[in-house]
Structures are given as C-alpha cells and as structure tokens.
Design a protein around this motif. Structure first.
Motif, PDB file in Angstrom:
ATOM      1  N   PHE A  36      -5.406   6.760  -2.443  1.00 24.84           N
ATOM      2  CA  PHE A  36      -4.064   6.833  -1.867  1.00 24.84           C
ATOM      3  C   PHE A  36      -4.029   7.841  -0.730  1.00 24.84           C
ATOM      4  O   PHE A  36      -3.540   7.547   0.369  1.00 24.84           O
ATOM      5  N   PHE A  64      -3.339   7.117   3.020  1.00 17.66           N
ATOM      6  CA  PHE A  64      -2.068   7.654   3.484  1.00 17.66           C
ATOM      7  C   PHE A  64      -2.248   8.504   4.736  1.00 17.66           C
ATOM      8  O   PHE A  64      -1.482   8.380   5.693  1.00 17.66           O
ATOM      9  N   PHE A 103      -2.771   6.340   7.698  1.00 22.06           N
ATOM     10  CA  PHE A 103      -1.539   5.717   8.182  1.00 22.06           C
ATOM     11  C   PHE A 103      -0.538   6.754   8.686  1.00 22.06           C
ATOM     12  O   PHE A 103       0.204   6.502   9.633  1.00 22.06           O
ATOM     13  N   ALA A 104      -0.522   7.915   8.022  1.00 21.39           N
ATOM     14  CA  ALA A 104       0.473   8.929   8.384  1.00 21.39           C
ATOM     15  C   ALA A 104       0.261   9.415   9.817  1.00 21.39           C
ATOM     16  O   ALA A 104       1.212   9.752  10.515  1.00 21.39           O
ATOM     17  N   GLY A 112       1.901   2.454  10.848  1.00 23.79           N
ATOM     18  CA  GLY A 112       1.723   3.457   9.815  1.00 23.79           C
ATOM     19  C   GLY A 112       2.504   3.081   8.565  1.00 23.79           C
ATOM     20  O   GLY A 112       1.950   2.975   7.463  1.00 23.79           O
ATOM     21  N   ILE A 113       3.788   2.854   8.750  1.00 24.55           N
ATOM     22  CA  ILE A 113       4.639   2.505   7.604  1.00 24.55           C
ATOM     23  C   ILE A 113       4.196   1.163   7.023  1.00 24.55           C
ATOM     24  O   ILE A 113       4.088   0.991   5.809  1.00 24.55           O
ATOM     25  N   ILE A 145       1.138   1.590   4.935  1.00 26.73           N
ATOM     26  CA  ILE A 145       1.409   2.234   3.642  1.00 26.73           C
ATOM     27  C   ILE A 145       2.015   1.223   2.670  1.00 26.73           C
ATOM     28  O   ILE A 145       1.652   1.179   1.494  1.00 26.73           O
ATOM     29  N   ASN A 182      -0.915   1.055   0.240  1.00 24.77           N
ATOM     30  CA  ASN A 182      -0.608   2.023  -0.811  1.00 24.77           C
ATOM     31  C   ASN A 182       0.384   1.465  -1.824  1.00 24.77           C
ATOM     32  O   ASN A 182       0.180   1.565  -3.019  1.00 24.77           O
ATOM     33  N   TYR A 183       1.480   0.901  -1.317  1.00 30.48           N
ATOM     34  CA  TYR A 183       2.508   0.424  -2.231  1.00 30.48           C
ATOM     35  C   TYR A 183       2.027  -0.768  -3.029  1.00 30.48           C
ATOM     36  O   TYR A 183       2.243  -0.863  -4.233  1.00 30.48           O
ATOM     37  N   THR A 206       1.472   5.615  -5.921  1.00 29.15           N
ATOM     38  CA  THR A 206       2.640   5.643  -5.048  1.00 29.15           C
ATOM     39  C   THR A 206       3.804   6.341  -5.739  1.00 29.15           C
ATOM     40  O   THR A 206       4.490   7.179  -5.149  1.00 29.15           O
ATOM     41  N   MET A 251       6.295  12.127  -0.199  1.00 31.80           N
ATOM     42  CA  MET A 251       6.647  11.297   0.963  1.00 31.80           C
ATOM     43  C   MET A 251       8.062  11.596   1.417  1.00 31.80           C
ATOM     44  O   MET A 251       8.344  11.706   2.613  1.00 31.80           O
ATOM     45  N   LEU A 268      10.209   6.840   6.079  1.00 30.42           N
ATOM     46  CA  LEU A 268       9.497   7.514   4.999  1.00 30.42           C
ATOM     47  C   LEU A 268      10.433   7.831   3.846  1.00 30.42           C
ATOM     48  O   LEU A 268      10.123   7.579   2.679  1.00 30.42           O
TER      49      LEU A 268
END
Lengths: 852, 554
Positions: B277, B281, B284-285, B320-321, B324, B328-329, B336, B343, B380
């Motif tokens: 993660f 993350f 992407f962040a 990025g979002i 994620i 990630n989600y 997550t 986050m 976010l």
C-alpha cells in the motif's frame, strides 16, 4: 413552551409547472444584456454613454420587462396559492435531479409556500420598482447594460434563494446574491476603494457561509444519526441502496432513493436537504426524529443548539449582524439603487428568511433562540449608536439597516416569527424609500453625499422630501405608517418571552433585557433618522460653499462629464473612467488632459438631467460644477422615473400597515379578534408556536405608548438640535467637548481596524510564513535530496573515475605497457619464442607443483 | 456509434494520437531526406495533431455514450494476450471509475492541442497593437527571448503531445497491471521533453525535477506491482491458458477483496498489504501531488508552456487519485481502511496549507498551481471517508477540477502571451482594457472558489457532506478553505483587474479566437456541471459505492 405541533400533518404538495418561469425571466434578461447589451447600447449609432439614448432604452426595457414578467407570474402564483386551503398552500416544481449519492439526493426544485410567496412578491415587486428607478438614476452611466445585467442576475439569484425547495438550491441563491452583490458594490471598479468594498463583502460573507455549511453538515449528520441507534448510520441509511445497486443499476439509484428511504408513519425520515421533508419529520412527533435530535449532543453541546447557532452564523454574514456586519456600510460604495434593492430590501434579509423558514428547528433550542435574539438586540443598539454621528447620508442608512435587521432577529429569535418577517416586509418598503430618496438627493445635489453640504432641499425636491419624511415616520415608529406595527409587535413579544436560554441555562430575564435594549435602539433610530431628515431637507442649502470633497462617494455622473472626450476608449469596460470622480483632488490631478477636453460637450450628457426644472439654474451650475467637483449649482428634483417610484414605495410604507393591525386594536375598534392579516397568511409555514406571557390589554396599550414615546423622544431631540441646521456651531462645540468618545463612535468603534489587526494581518503573515516554509523547507528537502544525490553521484563518479575506471585504465595501461614491452620480445626469431614457450611451460609446471 | 464499437472504442481513443505521432515522425523523416519545406511540415504536423487528437476525443465521447451506467463491472472491454511469457494481456475497459476520466482526458487533450496552435496569436495581436517590445516577439530566438513554444520545433512538439495523449488515455483504459505501468511510463518521457524543451527560463530544472520525482515514485510502484504479481493466485489468460500469476486488475481486485493479499507473508515484519500500500501510495501521491511531495508541481507549471500546464493540471494530476482508487482501494481494502485516517489528514493539509500558500503568491501561475494542490486535497479527504457522498465527491472533484484548472492555466497563458510576465502586482485595472477576458477569468476564478452554479461547488460540497460523519473535525478545518480560497482569488482579481488601469497595458488586445475556442467550451461545461453534476455522478456512483463498500463492510 411549545404546543400544538403534534397534530400537524405532512405538507400536501400541489405541483405547479410554471414556477421556474419566475426566476427564468430575470436570468434571460441578464443573459441578453451580458451577451449583447453592449451592442444594443450602441445599436442606433448614438454614443453609448448618451443619456436617454435609444440603445439604453432597449437595455433597460429588457431588464424591466423581465422583472415585470416575473412579477406577473408571481402574482398568478399568489392567487393560485390563495385558492388552496390554508394548510395545503405549497406549490412545488421539480426540474431535475441535481445530484444523488447514497442518501444525499438533491433535486433542482422550487417551492412556494406563504412565506416564500411573500418574499417573491417583495423581490419582484420592489425589484421592478427599483429597476425603473435605476433608469433615471443611472441615465448617465456608460456601462448601463452591465448595471442592468447585474441587477437582473441578482434578482435571479435572490429568487433561487427564497424559492429553493431544499438547502442546496437555497445555497445556490445564497451565494449567487453574494456574487451579484460583489459585482454591484464593485460596479465602479476602477476606484480601488469601491472594488475593495466588494471584496470585503464577499469575504466577510464567506465567514458566514463557513458557519452555514458546517451547520448544514451537522444537521444532515444529525438526521442520519437519528437512525444510528436502530440501524447504524452508514450501513442502512447509506448502504442499503448501494447494496441494491450492486445487482441492479447504479444510475437507477437516483430514482430509487425515494422508494428506499426509511419511512415512519408514512413520513420519510433520515438525512435530507429538502425543507419539506425536514419539516415533516421534525414536526410530526410520531417519527421520533424530534426526540432524537433534541437528545443528541456533540462535543458536549446540544446538537440542535449548535446547528441553530452555526446556521445563524451564516445569517450573521448575509444579514450583517455583529460581528460580521462590517461589510454592509462599505457596501454603500455601490450605486444607490443597489443599496436599496440588495443592501436593504432583499438580500440582507436572507438570514431572517432562513431562520423563519427553519422555525420548526430553531424552536427546539431555546439556547439557539436566545443567541439569535441577543445578537439581534446588540446589533440593533450598536449600529444605531454609530448611526448617530455619520455625515454620509448613505452611511446613516446603512447603519440603520444593520440596526433594523437586528430588530428582525429579535423577532425571529424570540419566536415571534411572523413579527420578524413582518418587519422584513415593512423595512423593505420604508428602507427602500429612504435609500432611493437618498439617491434622489444625491443626484439632485450633484453627487454630494455629505449631509453637511445639503440642507434646504424641501424647497427644491418636494416629492423626494415628502416621501423621505413618510419613510422616516415609518422607521421611527409612529402609528401612521407601517414600521410601528412590526417593531411594536417585536418588542412586545420580546418583553413577554420568558423562554429564552443561553448556553443551555434558562434566562427568563433575557426577554425583558432585550426589550429595553430594543426600546433604546428604537429611540436612537428615531433620533438619527430625523437628524438625517432635518440635516438634508430643512434650513438653507449649503452645497455651494466649496467644501472639501472627502465624502463624495457617488461620482458616476462626474465621470459622465468626462466620458465624451474619452469615448473612443469607452467600450465594454466603461467603468474605466470612473476613478476620476472619486473626489475633488482626482479631478484636478489625475484626469489626463484628454479628460478635461470633454467639458466642451458634456452638455448633452448632463443636459436632460433636469427636465422640468430650472434650466437656467442648471446651466449656471454646470460649468462651475464640472470644473470644480459638482457641488455647485442649485439642487433639483429628480426625473419622473425616480419620483414615481418614490411615491409608490412611500404609499406602500403606509398601506402595508394594514397587514399587521394588532389583535388588540381589532378587538377594541372593530370588535373582531382575528389575527393580523400577515400572521394569518404565514400561519401554515410558521408552525412553531412559542408560549409568550399573557399581557393584559392595559399593559399592551402601555407598551405601545412606550413605543410611540420612544419615537417621539428621538424626534423631538433631533428636531431641537438639527432643525434648519441652526445649531451647527453649538454642535461642533459639543463634539469638541466629547472629542474622545465622539471620535471612537465616529470611527465605528474601530472595528475595521480590529479586524485588520486580528484577522487580516495574521492571515497574511501566516500565508507568508507557510509560503516560506514551502519554498525553503519542503522544497528545500527535495532540493537537498537532489543535492545529496548529486554529491553522491559525484563521489560515485569520482570513485568510478579514479578507482573503478582507474582500475580498468590501470589494467588497460598495464596491458598496453606489457604489450609494449612484449613487443620487444616479439623479435621474430623462432628461438626466442621457443625460449619463451619453454619458460612458460616451466612456470606452469612449477606452479602446478608448488601450489597445493 | 459510427465505426466505434464497444470492443474497439477505447483502443481507438488510446491509439489515434499514437498514429498521429507516427505520421508526424514520418513527415520529419521525409523532411530530413526529401528536403520538404519547414513551414509545410510545421503546418502539416499541426493539422495532424489536431485531427488525431480530435479523433481521440470523438472516440472518448463515443465511449461515454456507449457506456451503460446500469451495468456493473467493466465495459467496452478489449482483451487479447500480449506477452504470453509473462502472462501480460492487452486488456482495456472502462468502469465507473475510469469512464469519466476517459472523457476528461479526451476533452482536455483536444483543448490543449488547440491551445498549442499559433493561430490568432495573442502575442502577435499584442505586437500589432504596438504593445510589446519587438525584441520579445517572434523575430529572435536567443536564450533571453526564445521564440513562442507554438512556433518552435513544431513537429517534435506535436509528436510529443500526441504521444502524451496516448499515454494518458491508455493509463485510464488499462485493466492490466503491466499495461497500466507501461502507459504510465509512456506519459513520463514526452512530458519531460515538453517541459524541458518548450518550457520557460528554468525549464531544465523543472523538467528534471518532474522527471526524477515521478520516476522515484514509479520505482516504488513497480516494486509493489511485482510484489502483487508474485503474490497473486493462478488465473486464466483470455485465451484459456492457465497462468500461475496474473496482471489482470479485475481479477487482482477480486483476489484482494477475498483476502489473498491480506494473508500473504509479511515483508521484514510488516504486513504485506501495508508495505505494498505504502509503495503504491507514495508513487501515486507524488502525482496528486500530496503534501509533502507537491513541490515539483509549481516549478513544473511555471516553466511548462500553457497547453502542457493544461494537461498537467487537467489530466495528469488526476492519475494519482485514480491510481489509488484503482490499485490501493480495489486491491488492498484492509490496508486502505488502515490508512484512511492518514489520507484524510494529508487531504486536510493539502487543502488548508496550500490555500494559505496561495495567499502569499506573487506569480499568478504559481498561485494557480498551488490552488490545484489545495483542490486535490478535497479528493483525498472525500475518498478517505469512504462514504458514498465522499467517494463520489472525490471523483467528481477530479472531473470538475479537470475542467476548471485548465481554464485557469489558459487564462494565465492569455496574459502571459501579451505581457510576457505573470507578476500579479505589476498588473492593475485590466478589466477596463480586456473586458471579455475579465469576464471569463471571473467565471473560472469563481468556479474554482466554489461558487454554487459552477462545478467546483458541487464536488466540494459532496466531499464535505461525505467526510463530515467520519472525519468531523478534519472537515470543519477543511471548510475554512472556503474563506481562504475566496480571499486569494478575489485579492488576485483586485490587484490584477480592478482599480486604475496600469498605463503599460493600454491598448492590449482582448481574447482572440483561438483562446475563445479553448475557454468557452470549458466555461460552458463548468456551468453545465454546476447545475447538473448528476451527469457525471450517475455514471460513477455504482462502481464507486461498491468499491468503498468492500473496504468498510459495516
């Protein structure tokens, strides 16, 4: 403290497919003028700034027609609404689904109930009149089209605000009027001060909006929380539809949200933005929502109190209450019709409207009510005291508006909702009259706003004078005009309200205390209003004395004089030239040479100014005025578009008193005991009933007498001091004696300075500090990482160059050296090779034997 | 829809630009060998870019129309085995998560392409009005006054732009993890050159910073991807071959949601999912960009030519979002849930911190760059809350910000083309001189500060209402941004547009047609979405709500 809520039924909705037309007309008007208004203004080849030009007629016709059409539809709706049974007066129209996600489902929908109907009639009715007034007032404005575009846009947003069927549409309007207000305050944007006033208004309102949004979120959350105990907030209110959606349609969710919503006793419950659904689930006790909300706390505070207080913070911004009122006096930088329409009659009452609309919610929290009423009372007296000493006629009216809004909040805060709303209505009439009257005065006095340079206008401007006087009588609180009836009802209810609380503690003294504050404020109101009347209209005209011009805040016609010369440059922006009118100095110092060239032909720009008035007087003033800052010349009555509006509104200020004849009077004089007309009309909306202490008729008469006495004291005092402006010298001496206190009040208690010190400066400093942190620390770390990497790379490179590559090179050079030496060996003679081979073999053999 | 079918539409949207780039490269070769006229090649490459970018937009619109929101799961799927040895497939498709991004990507790409044209040059107009010192104009191409990007090495620029578009569209369309990574990296290189070659004075610094920063993130991402791949369970390729591991994102999501990754062996004592993660993350962040990884953005924006800023803010930040949510989600629900609070905190920092930084900016473009950082914080915060309103608001925010921020950067471009600087303080009273520009600027600024009726408000409000039940305090802190945002925008308007006209700007030409072509569609979209956000929401709600339901099954 409350009763009679249990038998309330859910609202029965009548669908009306024409409601959208009411806001549509002003929107269309705004769009037309925004897109082609500038072209229309020049359509006939006349100069765009020409007063009364045919292009300008087109522009204002569009705007006024849009308003009239909107008013006509509203009137139609009124009759339809009236035909319905009182309890079922609710016209509704859903246009489309704005958004839905989980249990949040919001429609773009309009509704008219008796309360919003009244507001719509006020907005479109008074709005139409003010549009007409603007034709006369803005006649010389080059950016005429822009003005009418903004004005229509404002009305559109205001109609969204009051007609919204839910919080979302209301908030569209709430912010929309903020935008229109910003645009109109900054209308003459080339003057940085005026532009700043618009910015201040918007940002101050955003402070309120912050409270409003948080209050709204709390409410939404609290309604969801109502089901937490039974089903769990997230699971069943939000995810039950989502679960269904997995197998069926994501898009179908919107349609299903309604069907899937939990119902108790047939009433939809749970989080909603819709006023009707909110009201139904709160007022119908069987749903249990009321109990749940009343029993909920957050951060140790009663949830309902917090919701009420936060929503009221929103109202503080929009309706200019302490401590967020600061923007309203500055908003007077806008053209006077704007001050009348937006900053007196309609927009600033939005907060009052909102509290009245949510009466069923506020009534559940005595602390929230106490808070609203107390802030209202403090604002009323605070602003009135500032009004005492202002010299700018519009500033006086601005502080008066703040003060009167305070009265309205006393009304809706103590639970006398209808009285608060009635004061909103009466105020809309008399304050619009006063503002427009001041506008007429300003126009008549060649853009002078300082009352010290007025006086004696009763002779020159009879219509303006009489209408101003009627409105002054109304606001002061004499029973011959509407103001008395609303103010008296508010104060009486304040005195008899023993149910208010603060911070959860019952405070039975609060009601009477508010009454006393209100009565003092009312005395003050009467005083400063008569002061403004006497200073302006009585005595001798003092305009020709050639004072300094620091109070001239309405210079647009000053500019018109310059525009012909610059007309080549006057296009869509127009306002460009306005900066030149800010004051005396501006005229002589800042106007470029070209600007002065315009004097030769500004006659036509100013010529029609005083149709029906002494033309000689005008000509007389005209050269002088335009060369030296417009305060010369004789004042003159304004054109008919202005006077007719003044007369209508003044008549309204009297006629509307019949909407609020107290029960006591009806009982005494008519032997009837019906509620006042407006109270009766609003009853289906203002269902929250608050127990007020019963007063005897004698007591009521006494309190009405006290109200009139307060008005009389103010009137007599103002008359004694200011009539005919005879005591100016004595007054100046008096001021000198109390210079310290006077200065503090004159400078509005230095609240602006306080804000600058406490909010503005720290914010900017914080911003600078964070920006520094961002550039030096956060980015510094990144650059440092880069630098370290580079250093490492250099080191690595050095290692590479000197060690690794060095080794390679060493090997290479060794090989080459060896080769070179070996070349010596390579003699070409076979024996040498044989020796070599032999030697090598020997070495190998030796190595084999020697090594283990 | 014409010749687009459900199976090919996303591929067309992705590869039309690549075809265009190929044609331009051929033209460059032809020019080098056949000695074609430079002007001819320049003009031809512009038209090629425009046509193929337009075709890509058409395909994206077709995809939007073919997409059926009532069908759960991925649609418009194309799936063939690509590299059999590594179990890699060419697998593209769209679900509620990506369909709005496909549309946005097509739209913004096309608008950026229009903005790359030299037609009706604002600079030229300013010159003709005698406003600009001719040394600043087209005639010279020295270090101090380089030529306008739109007339410099045109075929190369256009080829890079098209390649970038392929990378973006592919990233949103890819449903194969390997394919996703390939497209992700494909974006990087053209972006580097577009900033580094056609950028402003500090272009090399900005380009390298952008490149290295993003690459550092990509490396972490690659490691996480490899880790995920080797932890995944066997699955069949589309041709029926049984494979030991899979890159199929939908299958990986299914496995992740059934606990395959949660039960994987820990790495260095840390739970596998948490390590993966964090790796994903951070990768992407950086792209979002999330505090404290955001400082490449202002530099990149300030140096990038206008259309590249438009793409950067309008599309690239969204990845990025998007990443994620997609990785990630979908793949790591338990991690997550573990990271949600962090986050949200970073979201709040983004929102408030960047808003304050905006208040102190002197360069208009930097101000707008930081406002992007602030606004991405809403996404976010919203997605961290994992409520339906929050997650829908977060994705809607991607779209609305994708409409508004390109407008803002185009607006900066307009004034920069004329004045050759962006110092807020040096302007003044422009409203009198450029009324049309002022009006459109006002619309964009007010949209960005969240005025209801314009699209920025809706997503902001949805995020607030979604986040409030979960992160009450954070939401209240974030809501203060409504004040700060209004303050910095209005203050900028005040200093630049209101007040007395600065004499230096007398006679500046107002918007030209090229600028209108780019600004008006976006403005119309901003108003349309302001009043009808359900247009986007109805397409995204289903997938998103199912997604968060997996994470926090209450």
């Amino acid at each position: 403290m409350e009763h009679a809520t249990s038998e309330l039924a859910p609202i029965v909705v009548s669908h009306a497919s024409y409601l959208w037309l009411i806001p549509l007309f002003p929107l269309v008007g705004a769009i037309i003028n925004a897109s082609i208004g500038w072209k229309l203004q020049g359509l006939f080849g006349e100069p765009r700034e020409m007063k009364g030009g045919r292009g300008k007629q087109l522009v204002h016709s569009i705007a006024v027609l849009a308003m009239a059409a909107s008013f006509a539809v509203a009137a139609y709706a009124f009759f339809q609404l009236r035909a319905l049974p009182a309890e079922d007066r609710y016209l509704q129209q859903t246009l489309w689904n704005l958004l839905s996600a989980g249990r949040l489902s919001v429609d773009f929908a309009f509704a008219l109930d008796p309360l919003s109907m009244m507001m719509v009639l006020v907005i479109t009715g008074i709005g139409t009149l003010i549009h007409v007034f603007s034709i006369g007032y803005m006649a010389e404005e080059p950016a005429y089209w822009r003005f009418f575009c903004y004005l229509n846009l404002f009305v559109f947003a205001m109609l969204l605000l009051v007609m919204g069927d839910n919080f979302a549409v209301m908030f569209f309007g709430w912010e929309g009027v903020g935008l229109a207000s910003y645009l109109l305050i900054s209308f003459w944007y080339t003057d940085p001060e005026k532009a700043k006033a618009g910015m201040k208004a918007f940002v101050a309102n955003r402070f309120g909006d912050f409270g409003f949004i948080v209050g709204l979120l709390l409410l939404f959350w609290g309604l969801g929380g109502a089901w937490q105990a039974r089903e769990g907030y997230l699971r069943n209110t939000d995810y039950a539809p989502a679960a269904a959606m997995n197998t069926t349609a994501g898009g179908a969710l919107a349609a299903d949200a309604d069907a899937l919503a939990p119902r108790v006793e047939g009433v939809k419950v749970g989080p909603t933005m819709n006023f009707r659904e909110l009201r139904d689930q709160v007022v119908i006790e069987a749903t249990g929502v009321k109990e749940h909300l009343a029993g909920s706390t957050i951060w140790g505070v009663s949830l309902l109190t917090l919701i009420g207080m936060l929503l009221f913070v929103g109202a503080m911004g929009k309706s200019a209450q302490l401590p967020l009122y600061v923007w309203l006096p500055d908003a007077m930088a806008g053209p006077t019709p704007v001050s009348a329409l937006i900053h007196a009659a309609t927009m600033v009452t939005a907060g009052v409207y909102m509290v009245a609309r949510l009466n069923f919610l506020f009534v559940l929290s005595p602390s929230a009510m106490g808070w609203v009423a107390l802030i209202g009372a403090l604002t009323a007296i605070f602003a009135a005291s500032i009004g005492f000493f202002q010299y700018d006629i519009k500033k006086v009216l601005a502080y008066s508006t703040v003060s009167q809004l305070g009265f309205m909040f006393i009304g809706v805060g103590t639970g006398a909702y209808w009285a608060g709303v009635y004061h909103l209505l009466t105020h809309a009439f008399f304050k619009a009259t006063l503002f427009l009257g001041s506008g007429s005065v300003i126009l008549g006095c060649h853009h002078e706003q300082d009352m010290r340079k007025m006086g004696g206008l009763e002779k020159h401007m009879p219509i303006t004078r009489w209408t101003y006087l009627i409105a002054t009588v109304a606001i002061a609180g004499f029973p011959i005009a509407n103001g008395f009836y609303s103010k008296d009802e508010i104060l009486w209810k304040a005195f008899t309200s023993g149910h208010l609380a603060l911070f959860g503690q019952p405070t039975p003294w609060l009601g009477p205390a508010i009454y006393v504050i209100g009565l003092i404020a009312a005395t003050g109101t009467s005083f400063y209003m008569y002061r403004s009347y006497y200073m302006t209209f009585t005595g001798e005209y003092r305009g020709g004395e050639g004072h300094g011009h620091e109070h001239n805040e309405d210079p647009h016609a000053a500019v018109a004089a310059h525009t012909p010369a610059i007309s080549a440059k006057v296009h869509a922006s127009d306002g460009a030239v306005h900066a030149h009118g800010t004051g005396h100095a501006a005229h002589t110092l800042d106007v470029p040479a070209a600007g002065h060239g315009g004097h030769a032909d500004h006659g036509h720009a100013h010529g029609a100014h005083d149709a029906g008035h002494g033309a000689a007087a005008h000509d007389d003033g005209h050269d002088d005025a335009h060369a030296h800052g417009h305060h010369g010349g004789t004042p003159h009555e304004s054109p008919w578009q202005i006077t007719i509006v003044l007369a209508t509104l003044a008549a309204g200020s009297v006629v509307t008193l019949f909407l609020g004849i107290p029960v006591l009077w009806q009982h005494t004089f008519l032997h009837a005991s019906t509620a006042p007309l407006l109270e009766h009309w609003l009853e289906p909306v203002l269902t929250a009933k608050v127990e007020f202490a019963e007063g005897t008729p004698a007591m009521e008469w006494l309190f009405q007498g006290l109200g009139v006495a307060a008005a009389t004291i103010g009137f007599v005092a103002a008359r004694a001091v200011y009539k005919d402006n005879k005591h100016a010298a004595a007054l100046a001496a008096g001021i000198e004696r109390f210079k310290g206190a006077w200065t503090v009040v004159y400078n509005k208690y230095y609240v602006d300075e306080l804000y600058a010190f406490l909010v503005l400066k720290p914010s900017v400093q914080l911003a600078r500090a964070l920006s520094w942190v961002d550039g030096h620390l956060v980015d510094g770390l990144v650059n440092a990482a880069g630098a370290v990497t580079r250093a490492f790379a250099n080191l690595d490179g050095a290692i590479d160059k000197y060690l690794v590559d060095g080794a390679v090179n060493a090997v290479a050079s060794a090989t080459m050296g060896l080769g070179r030496s070996l070349r010596l060996v390579q003699t070409g003679r076979i024996q040498t090779y044989l020796y070599g081979a032999l030697g090598g073999a020997l070495v190998v053999v030796l190595l084999v034997f020697l090594l283990p | 829809m014409f010749f687009f079918t459900e199976g090919n539409v996303l591929s067309w949207a992705t590869f039309f630009p690549l075809v265009g780039a190929g044609i331009i490269v051929l033209m460059m070769i032809a020019r080098a060998f056949a000695g074609l006229d430079k002007k001819l090649v320049d003009e031809a490459s512009r038209w090629t870019a425009l046509v193929f970018s337009g075709l890509s937009l058409a395909a994206a619109v077709a995809a939007w129309m073919l997409y059926d929101p009532s069908v759960p799961g991925a649609q418009l799927v194309a799936q063939v085995v690509w590299i059999k040895a590594f179990n890699v497939e060419y697998f593209v498709g769209a679900d509620g998560l990506s369909i709005s991004m496909v549309l946005l990507s097509g739209l913004i790409s096309f608008i950026a392409t229009i903005a790359s044209m030299p037609w009706w040059s604002g600079e030229k107009a300013a010159e003709m009005a005698g406003m600009v010192d001719h040394d600043h104009g087209h005639g010279h191409d020295d270090a101090a006054h380089p030529k306008h990007f739109s007339v410099r090495m045109v075929p190369g620029y256009m080829a890079m732009l098209l390649l970038l578009q392929t990378g973006m569209m592919g990233t949103f369309a890819a449903l194969d993890m390997f394919l996703f990574y390939v497209f992700w990296e494909v974006m990087l290189l053209p972006m580097y050159f577009l900033i580094g070659v056609w950028g402003g004075p500090r272009k090399e610094y900005a380009a390298i910073k952008f490149f290295l920063y993003t690459l550092a993130g990509s490396v972490l991402m690659l490691l996480a991807i490899i880790g995920l791949y080797y932890t995944s369970q066997p699955y069949s390729l589309v041709d029926g071959t049984r494979a030991a591991h899979t890159f199929n994102l939908l299958e990986l999501a299914r496995q992740g949601q059934t606990g395959v990754f949660a039960s994987a062996a820990p790495i260095l004592g840390f739970a596998f999912t948490k390590i993966v993660f964090v790796g994903l993350f951070i990768g992407f962040a950086i792209k979002i960009p999330m505090f404290p990884f955001h400082t490449w953005l202002p530099d990149a924006h300030v140096e990038a030519p206008t259309p590249i800023s438009v793409i950067l803010a309008g599309v690239l930040l969204k990845m990025g979002i998007y990443g994620i949510l997609r990785f990630n989600y979908a793949l790591l629900p338990d991690a997550t849930a573990w990271a949600a609070n962090a986050m949200a905190v970073f979201g709040v920092i983004n929102i408030v911190y960047a808003a304050f930084v905006c208040l102190a900016q002197k360069d208009l473009k930097k101000l707008i760059a930081y406002s992007s950082v602030s606004h991405m914080g809403f996404s976010l915060l919203g997605m961290a809350a994992m409520t339906p309103q929050g997650i829908s608001g977060a994705v809607l925010n991607l779209f609305t910000h994708g409409i508004i921020s390109p407008m803002l950067f185009l607006i900066v471009g307009v004034i920069y083309d004329r004045a050759h600087h962006r110092e807020i303080e040096k302007f003044g009273g422009l409203a009198s001189e450029l009324p049309e520009y002022t009006a459109i600027m006002g619309l964009a600024f007010f949209a960005s500060l969240g005025l209801p009726g314009l699209c920025g408000f809706v997503s902001e409000f949805m995020v607030f209402s979604g986040a409030f039940p979960v992160f009450t305090t954070y939401t209240i802190i974030s809501a203060t941004s409504v004040i700060i945002t209004a303050a910095y925008y209005l203050w900028a308007i005040h200093r630049m547009f209101l007040g007395k006209l600065n004499k230096a700007y007398v006679g500046y030409p107002d918007l030209v047609w090229r600028e209108r072509l780019t600004l008006y569609p976006l403005a119309a979209f901003a108003i349309f979405l302001g009043f009808y956000p359900q247009f986007i929401l109805s397409a995204v709600n289903g997938t998103l709500h199912a997604l968060v339901q997996n994470i926090r099954p209450l």
